[in-house]
Structure formats: C-alpha cells, structure tokens
Design a protein around this motif. Structure first.
Motif, mmCIF file in Angstrom:
data_model
loop_
_atom_site.group_PDB
_atom_site.id
_atom_site.type_symbol
_atom_site.label_atom_id
_atom_site.label_comp_id
_atom_site.label_asym_id
_atom_site.label_seq_id
_atom_site.Cartn_x
_atom_site.Cartn_y
_atom_site.Cartn_z
ATOM 1 N N LYS A 45 17.000 18.288 36.186
ATOM 2 C CA LYS A 45 16.237 19.475 36.542
ATOM 3 C C LYS A 45 17.023 20.733 36.191
ATOM 4 N N PRO A 46 16.367 21.758 35.609
ATOM 5 C CA PRO A 46 17.093 22.987 35.303
ATOM 6 C C PRO A 46 17.695 23.582 36.567
ATOM 7 N N THR A 47 18.970 23.962 36.470
ATOM 8 C CA THR A 47 19.695 24.456 37.635
ATOM 9 C C THR A 47 20.591 25.608 37.209
ATOM 10 N N PHE A 48 20.516 26.721 37.930
ATOM 11 C CA PHE A 48 21.394 27.851 37.653
ATOM 12 C C PHE A 48 22.677 27.656 38.455
ATOM 13 N N LEU A 49 23.819 27.588 37.768
ATOM 14 C CA LEU A 49 25.111 27.367 38.406
ATOM 15 C C LEU A 49 25.705 28.722 38.797
ATOM 16 N N ALA A 78 17.943 33.751 45.753
ATOM 17 C CA ALA A 78 16.860 34.191 44.870
ATOM 18 C C ALA A 78 17.189 33.888 43.414
ATOM 19 N N VAL A 79 18.447 34.075 43.032
ATOM 20 C CA VAL A 79 18.858 33.762 41.665
ATOM 21 C C VAL A 79 18.734 32.270 41.399
ATOM 22 N N ILE A 80 19.204 31.456 42.322
ATOM 23 C CA ILE A 80 19.155 30.006 42.126
ATOM 24 C C ILE A 80 17.709 29.517 42.049
ATOM 25 N N ARG A 81 16.846 30.082 42.886
ATOM 26 C CA ARG A 81 15.423 29.696 42.817
ATOM 27 C C ARG A 81 14.828 30.056 41.458
ATOM 28 N N ALA A 82 15.118 31.267 41.013
ATOM 29 C CA ALA A 82 14.563 31.694 39.720
ATOM 30 C C ALA A 82 15.102 30.848 38.582
ATOM 31 N N GLY A 83 16.377 30.464 38.683
ATOM 32 C CA GLY A 83 16.993 29.664 37.630
ATOM 33 C C GLY A 83 16.580 28.220 37.635
ATOM 34 N N GLY A 84 15.893 27.773 38.672
ATOM 35 C CA GLY A 84 15.435 26.386 38.734
ATOM 36 C C GLY A 84 14.047 26.172 38.186
ATOM 37 N N LYS A 85 13.421 27.242 37.709
ATOM 38 C CA LYS A 85 12.068 27.109 37.178
ATOM 39 C C LYS A 85 12.112 26.729 35.697
#
Length: 622
Positions: A344-348, A614-621
């Motif tokens: 799954k796309p994930t913002f680190l 909020a950043v992590i949520r946006a990066g998981g889309k």
C-alpha cells in the motif's frame, strides 16, 4: 544534519534583538545533577541520577536471540565498574596488575556517566569475574559478548588472547572456555584503540574537537558486555525475512561450532498460540508458513514470537526471538514510483534521530531513556525515524519494532574532509563494515531501508554510492537502498542515479523532488527550525542562527507551515517521504523538537501530531 556550508542561512536577516536573546539562552546554566561518582553532569537528563554501578543498563541486550527466554534469560551482565587506565599504545597488557582508575561500563570514557570524562587514544579495561559453576556444567561453553567497542578491541582472558575486533558499531563474541581457570576469579582485559577522526574509519559525527554539527567522541566500550553458557554448537544468529506473499518467513541461521548433523526446529506463535513450524538442517534456509497471517505496520506493530531449538546429538540450544510480517518496495502508483508498505502506498514521515545523550553521549543512560525518543516520535505523529550516521544497540531496534516505527538506517560516515585521501585499504574496510552492519541488523522489522552515504561524507567518488548500493542490495534485497541522501548537496553531479530513492536536502525547505523512471522521491533532510531554551543547552556552545525562531509559538507555527507544504505540494508531485531535522537538540545544534536533556518539549504536541497525521493520510492515497 547538512554540512554547514550547504545550509540555507537566515542569520544575516536575524535581528540583533533575536541574536542577543539566543546568546543569553546559550549562557543559561543547566541544573547541577550529581552523578554516581560525585561529578556534576554538564547537562542532565531525567535519567542521569538513576544510573549507578549496580544498575548500569541491566536489561538483556539481545532480544532477538535470547536464552532460554526473554523473561528468564541465562546470562551474566558484566556492566558495572571495571578497572581502567589510559595507555600510550606501546606497552603490554597489564596482566595481573591492578589499574588505578575505574570506569562504569558501558558508558563511553568521554561521558560523565563513565566517571572518566576524558578521551584517550589507547586504553585498557580490566575486570575479575567469577563465572557461575553451572555455566560450564554438562559440557557447556562460555561466550563473552560485546555489544560494541569503539573502535578496535583486543580481548584477553587470563593472559590468553581470545578476540580481536575492528569496527566501532558491530557486536562480537568469543568462546573463552579454554582460557578459563578451573576455579577462582577470571581476569578479563580489553585493550582499545580509539582514534576517532584521527583515522579513516567509520566515526559518524564524533570528533576530537567537537564543533557545530560534529560532537563529542564516544570511545571504548559503549554497549553491554555479558557472559552466557551455550552448547558446543550453538546459534549465533536467527534472521526472519518476510515472504513477499506476506504469509511466511524465510528463516536463516548462523552457527557457532561444528554444524555437522545439527538440525533446527522453529515454531512461530501469535499471542501465545502456535501458528506455524519448520524444521531442517541447521545453517540452511527454512520456509516457515504462517496460518492466518497478521502484518506489521506503524498503526499495528504486531510481532510474532519464535521458539527455536538447535539439536546436535544429545545437546540442544533453545532460544527465543521475534519478528514482524511486513514488506517494503517501490511500485508504480498512479503512474509514479512510490514507496509501498505491505503493498500500500505509504508516506514515510520521519524525524532525524542522531542518538546522542548529554550524560552518556553514544549510550542512553537507561533503557527507559532509550525508549523515550522513539515513543515521543510516535506520539508526535511521525511513522519513521532516520537513524542518522550511527548504529544503535539491539534494544533500540527492539523498541522501534514494538512501538511501530519504520527506520531508515544510515551507515556511520568516515571523516568528512578526506574523500580524496582514502587508500584502497580504507575503502575496503568501509565496505566490510557496511556488510557487517547489514548482516547484524537485517532481522530488525523496523528497518525498511539503508543509506550508505550522507551528502558524500566519506564517499570517495560518485560511482562509489552506486557500488555500495549494489553491495547492500545483494546482501539484503528485501529492503530499500537510498544510495546517497542529499544527492543535490555537494556538487552538481552528486546524484549517483542508483538505488531505490532519489533524495534531496533542503533547509528550511522542504525540498519537493519528483520520482524518476526508476526511483521514488523523498526529502532526506529539511526544517531545522532553531530555538534554544535557557538552562537546557549544552554548555559553551554558541547558538547556530540558521532557521532561528523567536519563541515556541513561532516554532509551532513554522513547523506546521513547513510540514503543510509536503501535504499540499509534495504529495501531489508523487513524493514518498521526508525527514525533519530533528527530534532533539544535540550539543551545538538547537533545532530539536525536544531539548538535548529531553526535559522540555518545545512544540505543541497536538498541533504537530495533527499536521503529521494529515500528511500521512494524504500520502496513503493512490
């Protein structure tokens, strides 16, 4: 942290009033906490006063290979007071001689907690140890284990050399059975050479003359020392690598002793219930299928426990271990290369974590302190840590695994000013040290990627980054490799065009790189907003003015604004991660979210957590 020459400066624009305010903060006196030996800590942490010779890091130091269980391991800690003497590097070891000074192991000799608080290029440690009688019963062997000694160590037991090890960041051990006397105290002597940045070795940010972004040296024994009894053939390492299908582990084992006719049986447990088992010849890979697999993630850091039994004839070695099921990879998401965790796309979203302590330097004063930085990083809403140019003790990764933090693992750099002066032997030693670190840590669930070079420090050529990236990928194909963090920093041709990640540094930034045809993109360092807090700064260090803010409100506003750029501009460009500098102040750097002594949280935790989430949520889309 970026080399000061390359950092964006705001000092020229900073008002005189703000400059004077920061200067007064730097001069404010810290508290006067007295340590176990009567010395006053230059800057005390909440745990400084808890350290004493009777409780120096008493926890079992190797959770992924414990005998016979994590709850009741059979071992003998040798942390505590040792005899100590600096040396000129010329004389013979002081066999049978009482050394005049003492040092508290495992704190580096430059630290106040060691009791020495002074550097030496050469030194001797000596201790007399009574080995429990049951350690040698039934044909068992006794192993002497060192978590880490900086930098070169030669170990003697009762006058016999039993080990010689180079490399300040890796563990080593020795079978000392044949050197033991039949009864009475056993003499252990450790001879250490610690050149710090006086030689072309992995040194990280240690300096004999610390200044700015380089810090106090950490020489000698700086991780736990212990004894344990083992069978003649025993397990030296177990590594559990999750299958790409996320329903099994590939189990690799390394042995000490003769492996002939040795077999290994491993059982996996989830919440105490057996969910899989595998058996086969010891030293060969086993495939351990897991029923009803449960993956690990920062949101749900679920870990399997394992019981492993090595059998050879009528002898057996029982150990316990743990690991999580998780994968990390680069995949096309919306037509762009992105980092995916468990598919799954994930913002680190990471902080820079340098692992320094004002009382213990390289060594956290207590296990609770070691856990603190990781837990607070999680509380602030980050999901990743960049472990910067340092390797930590095994218990640090244990806490990262259990708390649920992904980790970019840097390799400690060689001295930064000698890239063109490195010999072939220096380069070969660096490659060997990299291999040793990867082999030691590749069982840690939290580690998702390796970084061999930071901004070209110790990098002898542009192709060297590609070479090391390939070396690491061959050793560990299951993780990402960031060939050079800060590819834009040191010259216009800095990008090695290798590895899995394109990584830029931008202070204050953040940088907004786009993925290329082969790699995902991250900002490997940004931020660095500076605020010194009176009474909580390292003595006699001027405030570095870059990124200066006038007060805590400005720091909070600046952090939220800086991080919002990642959400609003970086993620739409396809970015996969970022690293904010940094979780705590360190000596002359005062750009942490916490002060160096960990006593003041400079930011408003709910505000920071909200924008981070909020950043992590946006990066998981997708």
């Amino acid at each position: 942290m970026t080399n000061s020459i390359k950092v964006r400066r705001v000092g020229a624009c900073m008002s005189m009033a703000v400059a004077m305010s920061f200067a007064s903060m730097a001069m404010a006196a810290p508290d006067q906490t007295t340590t176990w030996n009567g010395k006053v800590a230059p800057l005390a942490t909440p745990w400084t006063a808890e350290v004493s010779p009777s409780n120096a890091l008493p926890e079992y130091p190797r959770p992924q290979l414990a005998r016979p269980s994590l709850e009741h391991p059979q071992w003998l800690s040798l942390n505590g007071l040792w005899q100590y003497a600096p040396s000129d590097g010329q004389g013979a070891p002081p066999f049978g001689q009482t050394l005049k000074d003492q040092v508290l192991v495992p704190y580096p000799i430059e630290s106040v907690l060691s009791g020495v608080q002074k550097h030496a290029d050469f030194m001797f440690y000596r201790r007399l140890v009574n080995v429990p009688a049951d350690f040698t019963a039934h044909g068992q062997h006794v192993r002497l284990n060192f978590g880490a000694v900086d930098c070169d160590a030669t170990v003697y037991v009762n006058g016999k050399q039993v080990a010689q090890h180079s490399g300040g960041y890796t563990s080593f051990s020795a079978d000392i059975t044949s050197a033991l006397r039949p009864q009475g105290p056993q003499e252990i002597i450790v001879a250490v050479h610690a050149p710090v940045d006086g030689a072309n070795v992995m040194v990280g940010k240690q300096r004999l003359k610390p200044e700015g972004i380089f810090y106090t040296a950490a020489s000698g024994i700086w991780q736990t020392v212990w004894l344990e009894p083992v069978p003649a053939t025993s397990l030296a390492q177990l590594t559990f690598t999750p299958a790409r299908s996320l329903d099994a582990f590939d189990v690799a084992s390394k042995l000490q002793g003769d492996s002939l006719n040795a077999t290994l049986h491993v059982t996996a447990y989830a919440d105490g219930k057996a969910v899989g088992e595998a058996s086969g010849p010891a030293g060969q890979s086993l495939h351990l299928a897991i029923a009803h697999p449960h993956v690990w993630s920062p949101q749900d850091p679920f870990l399997y426990t394992f019981k492993a039994t090595l059998t050879q004839g009528n002898q057996r070695d029982d150990v316990t271990s743990y690991a999580g099921l998780r994968t990390i990879a680069i995949e096309k998401v919306g037509g762009r290369n992105r980092i995916v965790l468990n598919g799954k796309p994930t913002f680190l979203l990471a902080t820079l974590d340098q692992g320094y302590w004002p009382d213990g330097i390289y060594t956290a004063p207590t296990d609770a302190a070691l856990k603190f930085d990781i837990q607070k990083t999680k509380d602030l809403g980050f999901n990743t840590i960049r472990k910067h140019i340092k390797v930590e003790p095994a218990r640090w990764y244990y806490w990262a695994d259990h708390i649920g933090m992904m980790v970019w693992q840097d390799m400690p750099a060689m001295p930064t000013d000698r890239n063109d002066k490195l010999s072939d032997a220096d380069k070969a030693n660096f490659r060997a040290d990299v291999t040793a670190i990867v082999e030691q840590l590749k069982g840690e669930t939290s580690i998702i990627g390796w970084i061999p070079f930071n901004e070209g420090w110790g990098q002898w050529s542009i192709p060297a980054a590609a070479e090391l990236a390939a070396q690491i990928k061959q050793l560990d194909p299951s993780r990402l490799v960031d060939a050079r963090s800060g590819a834009n920093c040191c010259d216009t041709k800095g990008d090695p065009h290798a590895g899995d990640v394109y990584d830029v540094h931008d202070y204050q930034g953040p940088g907004l790189p786009s993925p290329d045809a082969q790699r995902a993109a991250i900002d490997g360092e940004h931020g660095g907003l500076t605020l010194g807090i009176p009474g909580h700064v390292w003595p006699n260090t001027p405030i570095n003015p870059y990124g200066a803010v006038k007060d805590r409100d400005a720091l909070n506003t600046g952090y939220v604004a800086n991080t919002s750029v990642l959400r609003d501009k970086g993620i739409p460009k396809g970015m996969s991660g970022s690293v904010y500098t940094q979780i705590t102040d360190v000596e002359g750097e005062h750009n942490g979210l916490f002060t160096y002594d960990r006593k003041v949280e400079k930011v408003d935790e709910p505000k920071v957590r909200a924008i981070n989430e909020a950043v992590i949520r946006a990066g998981g889309k997708p």
